[in-house]
Design an enzyme around this catalytic site. Structure first.
Site, PDB file in Angstrom:
ATOM      1  CE1 TYR A 158      -2.658  -3.955   1.383  1.00 51.54           C
ATOM      2  CE2 TYR A 158      -1.750  -5.277  -0.397  1.00 51.54           C
ATOM      3  CZ  TYR A 158      -2.830  -4.686   0.214  1.00 51.54           C
ATOM      4  OH  TYR A 158      -4.082  -4.816  -0.330  1.00 51.54           O
ATOM      5  CD  GLU A 190      -8.178  -2.859  -4.069  1.00 51.77           C
ATOM      6  OE1 GLU A 190      -7.754  -2.767  -5.241  1.00 51.77           O
ATOM      7  OE2 GLU A 190      -7.579  -3.492  -3.182  1.00 51.77           O
ATOM      8  CD1 TRP A 230      -1.380  -2.748  -3.169  1.00 57.06           C
ATOM      9  CD2 TRP A 230      -3.166  -1.551  -3.745  1.00 57.06           C
ATOM     10  NE1 TRP A 230      -2.093  -2.466  -2.024  1.00 57.06           N
ATOM     11  CE2 TRP A 230      -3.199  -1.731  -2.345  1.00 57.06           C
ATOM     12  CE3 TRP A 230      -4.188  -0.820  -4.332  1.00 57.06           C
ATOM     13  CZ2 TRP A 230      -4.204  -1.217  -1.529  1.00 57.06           C
ATOM     14  CZ3 TRP A 230      -5.194  -0.307  -3.520  1.00 57.06           C
ATOM     15  CH2 TRP A 230      -5.199  -0.505  -2.146  1.00 57.06           C
TER      16      TRP A 230
END
Length: 190
Positions: A26, A48, A56
């Site tokens: 990522y 989000e 996350w």
């Protein structure tokens, strides 16, 4: 420098990426890379929003299931979800089961569907700040919000979007490459 870590591949990276292979991928391939397209930005906005209050990496690991459960985040398809679909999503252990967040994604999809093609992309990118002249030196230099993320949040809320607070919108700006917060010393820093 504790804000960058040297990986097994001898690349210096933002320390938040750690050693988790998914986080490394990522960091290296997505975070801070400019992203365009209504569907892609709708997905970022949705994920989000789901991340609020969670890490996350939790969302990143669940992203494949989120994509399946939310019809690839195609706004026109998600906009058609009704109460039975929401109940089905609430029973899906592969995603974050938060009714308010699920309902927000469906409601936000309806708003995106009502926009002209490319309008969400143009709207979001219109709030991108000018590129910084140098990368942040440390994580302490990276804000949680900016005037631009506050303004984007305010405009989206004015239009009826939910789970789009200033901190969430700054995280979107980072992940979608509207800002580049790779710290000095990271191989991806500009």
């Amino acid at each position: 420098m504790t804000d960058v870590l040297l990986g097994l591949d001898d690349r210096a990276r933002c320390a938040w990426a750690g050693a988790d292979p998914e986080y490394l991928r990522y960091h290296d391939e997505e975070w801070g890379t400019p992203l365009h397209g209504d569907r892609a930005l709708f997905e970022k906005m949705s994920l989000e929003g789901f991340q609020a209050g969670l890490s996350w990496i939790t969302i990143l690991r669940k992203r494949p299931r989120f994509r399946e459960a939310f019809a690839g985040f195609e706004p026109a398809l998600v906009a058609e979800f009704g109460p039975a679909d929401i109940d089905h999503l609430m029973a899906d252990a592969g995603i974050v089961r938060n009714r308010a967040k699920i309902e927000a994604v469906v409601g936000n999809a309806r708003l995106v569907r009502s926009m002209a093609p490319g309008e969400l992309d143009a709207l979001m990118w219109s709030f991108a700040p000018p590129a910084a002249s140098r990368p942040p030196q440390t994580f302490a230099d990276v804000p949680a919000t900016t005037p631009e993320s506050v303004a984007l949040s305010k405009e989206l809320r004015r239009r009826g979007f939910r789970f789009v607070g200033p901190t969430t919108m700054y995280a979107l700006m980072q992940s979608a490459g509207m800002v580049d917060d790779h710290v000095a010393g990271c191989w991806r820093a500009r």
